[in-house]
Scaffold this motif. Structure first.
Motif, PDB file in Angstrom:
ATOM      1  N   LYS A   1      86.259  11.363 138.986  1.00 43.16           N
ATOM      2  CA  LYS A   1      85.802  12.642 138.432  1.00 43.16           C
ATOM      3  C   LYS A   1      86.862  13.246 137.513  1.00 43.16           C
ATOM      4  CE  LYS A   1      82.623  13.885 142.163  1.00 43.16           C
ATOM      5  NZ  LYS A   1      82.366  14.769 143.323  1.00 43.16           N
TER       6      LYS A   1
ATOM      7  N   GLU B   1      70.231  10.951 139.679  1.00 45.43           N
ATOM      8  CA  GLU B   1      70.590  11.400 141.024  1.00 45.43           C
ATOM      9  C   GLU B   1      69.526  10.881 141.979  1.00 45.43           C
ATOM     10  OE1 GLU B   1      71.113  15.473 143.701  1.00 45.43           O
ATOM     11  OE2 GLU B   1      70.879  15.625 141.530  1.00 45.43           O
TER      12      GLU B   1
ATOM     13  N   VAL C   1      76.956  12.362 139.017  1.00 37.29           N
ATOM     14  CA  VAL C   1      75.867  11.979 138.112  1.00 37.29           C
ATOM     15  C   VAL C   1      75.998  12.704 136.774  1.00 37.29           C
ATOM     16  CG1 VAL C   1      73.374  12.127 137.737  1.00 37.29           C
ATOM     17  CG2 VAL C   1      74.268  11.321 139.930  1.00 37.29           C
ATOM     18  N   LYS C   2      76.270  13.996 136.828  1.00 39.71           N
ATOM     19  CA  LYS C   2      76.426  14.777 135.604  1.00 39.71           C
ATOM     20  C   LYS C   2      77.569  14.251 134.751  1.00 39.71           C
ATOM     21  CE  LYS C   2      77.150  19.546 134.008  1.00 39.71           C
ATOM     22  NZ  LYS C   2      77.335  20.970 134.434  1.00 39.71           N
TER      23      LYS C   2
ATOM     24  N   ASP D   1      69.086   8.763 146.201  1.00 38.64           N
ATOM     25  CA  ASP D   1      69.713   8.308 147.439  1.00 38.64           C
ATOM     26  C   ASP D   1      69.404   6.827 147.643  1.00 38.64           C
ATOM     27  OD1 ASP D   1      70.582   7.855 150.058  1.00 38.64           O
ATOM     28  OD2 ASP D   1      70.007   9.864 150.705  1.00 38.64           O
TER      29      ASP D   1
ATOM     30  N   LYS E   1      76.688  10.746 133.259  1.00 41.25           N
ATOM     31  CA  LYS E   1      75.786  10.862 132.105  1.00 41.25           C
ATOM     32  C   LYS E   1      76.565  11.236 130.851  1.00 41.25           C
ATOM     33  CE  LYS E   1      71.414  12.103 134.340  1.00 41.25           C
ATOM     34  NZ  LYS E   1      70.362  13.134 134.483  1.00 41.25           N
TER      35      LYS E   1
ATOM     36  N   ASP F   1      73.372   7.769 142.075  1.00 41.50           N
ATOM     37  CA  ASP F   1      74.376   8.304 142.996  1.00 41.50           C
ATOM     38  C   ASP F   1      73.777   9.581 143.579  1.00 41.50           C
ATOM     39  OD1 ASP F   1      77.726   7.780 143.169  1.00 41.50           O
ATOM     40  OD2 ASP F   1      76.949   9.644 144.016  1.00 41.50           O
ATOM     41  N   LYS F   2      74.108   9.877 144.824  1.00 41.17           N
ATOM     42  CA  LYS F   2      73.571  11.098 145.445  1.00 41.17           C
ATOM     43  C   LYS F   2      74.465  12.302 145.215  1.00 41.17           C
ATOM     44  CE  LYS F   2      75.464   9.944 150.017  1.00 41.17           C
ATOM     45  NZ  LYS F   2      75.102   9.665 151.430  1.00 41.17           N
ATOM     46  N   ASP F   3      75.625  12.088 144.578  1.00 40.39           N
ATOM     47  CA  ASP F   3      76.556  13.164 144.255  1.00 40.39           C
ATOM     48  C   ASP F   3      76.166  13.752 142.898  1.00 40.39           C
ATOM     49  OD1 ASP F   3      78.722  14.698 143.305  1.00 40.39           O
ATOM     50  OD2 ASP F   3      80.180  13.495 144.394  1.00 40.39           O
ATOM     51  N   ARG F   4      75.597  14.953 142.900  1.00 35.88           N
ATOM     52  CA  ARG F   4      75.089  15.574 141.668  1.00 35.88           C
ATOM     53  C   ARG F   4      76.172  15.742 140.612  1.00 35.88           C
ATOM     54  NH1 ARG F   4      71.103  20.469 142.518  1.00 35.88           N
ATOM     55  NH2 ARG F   4      70.004  18.673 143.391  1.00 35.88           N
ATOM     56  N   CYS F   5      77.366  16.115 141.046  1.00 39.46           N
ATOM     57  CA  CYS F   5      78.475  16.297 140.104  1.00 39.46           C
ATOM     58  C   CYS F   5      78.856  14.963 139.456  1.00 39.46           C
ATOM     59  CB  CYS F   5      79.682  16.893 140.823  1.00 39.46           C
ATOM     60  SG  CYS F   5      81.129  17.116 139.769  1.00 39.46           S
TER      61      CYS F   5
END
Length: 209
Positions: free
Chosen positions: A11, A99, A79-80, A101, A83, A73-77
Motif C-alpha cells: 500500500k 473487490e 483494490v482502490k 471475496d 486500480k 481482493d476483499k480489502d477495499r483500500c
C-alpha cells in the motif's frame, strides 16, 4: 504477521510507481514457473485471488502470456490502490481489479485460477475455487517456505476429487506452487490420479498426491 506486513508495504509502495516496479521483479521467476506449471496461454481467462495493492503476479502473467486477468481482493483500500496503479501502468484494459471475496466468488468462467500466498482463509478459498470451477480448470496455490508456515495458512497438499503437482520455488517466502486440476465428472468420494506437468526444460514436476 508477514501477510499483514506485505499488505502494508504494498500500500505504501504503490504510491511510487518506480518502487512498485522494483517490487514486481521479485515475482518474475515465480510467475514463469507457474505459467509453465499451469500451461497458461493467451486464450486463458485468469483469476488472481488476493492481489493486494500491487498485483504483480497478474501484471507478469499478462506480460509473459498476453492472457486477460481479473484480480480480486476483499480489502477495499487495496483494490482502490491497485486500480490506480494498473491505470498508471496502462494495463487497465487487460488487468481488471475488483473487490470480492475468494471464499464466495463464482469461478465458473475462468480457465486458470491463482491464489496468493497471503490470501486467507487459504483452504476455504481453494475449496470454493475448485468446487465452483468448470471441469479441467487449473488452480495454482502457493506454499510458504520451511520455517514460515506459522505465519501463513498452509495450502492443502491434497484434495479429494482433484489432482495436484508442484513446482519448487527458489523464493525466501515460498516453498512451492501447487497445481490442482478439476476432474471432469468427479464424484465426492473419488480420488484423482496424479498428473505430471513439465516445464520448458522438460523437467518433471514431482507429484504430491
Amino acid at each position: 504477521m508477514i501477510p499483514k506486513f506485505t499488505r502494508c508495504l504494498e500500500k505504501t509502495l504503490c504510491h511510487f510507481p518506480r518502487m512498485a516496479k522494483l517490487c514486481m521483479n521479485y515475482y518474475n521467476n515465480i510467475v514463469k514457473e507457474e505459467i509453465n506449471l499451469a500451461q497458461i496461454k493467451s486464450e486463458d481467462h485468469v483469476l488472481f485471488i488476493g492481489g493486494g495493492a500491487i498485483p504483480s503476479t497478474a501484471y507478469r502473467i499478462h506480460q509473459y502470456t498476453g492472457a486477460k486477468i481479473d484480480v480480486i481482493d476483499k480489502d477495499r483500500c487495496a483494490v482502490k490502490l491497485a486500480k490506480k496503479l494498473t491505470g498508471l501502468l496502462g494495463l487497465e484494459e487487460s488487468v481488471k481489479v475488483f473487490e470480492a471475496d475468494g471464499k464466495t466468488i463464482d469461478t465458473r468462467k475462468y480457465s486458470v485460477i491463482l491464489v496468493a500466498l497471503q490470501a486467507c482463509p487459504h483452504r476455504d478459498i481453494l475449496e470454493n475455487a475448485l468446487g465452483k470451477a468448470a471441469p479441467n480448470t487449473r488452480v495454482v496455490t502457493r506454499c510458504p517456505a520451511h520455517g514460515l508456515q506459522a505465519f501463513y495458512e498452509s495450502a492443502p497438499r491434497d484434495s479429494r476429487c482433484y489432482t495436484n503437482v508442484q513446482a519448487m520455488q527458489g523464493s525466501p517466502t515460498m516453498e512451492a506452487s501447487l497445481l490442482f486440476i478439476k476432474n471432469e465428472g468427479s464424484g465426492v468420494d473419488e480420488k484423482g490420479h496424479p498428473v505430471i506437468c513439465r516445464d520448458s526444460l522438460d523437467r518433471a514436476y514431482r507429484p504430491v498426491c
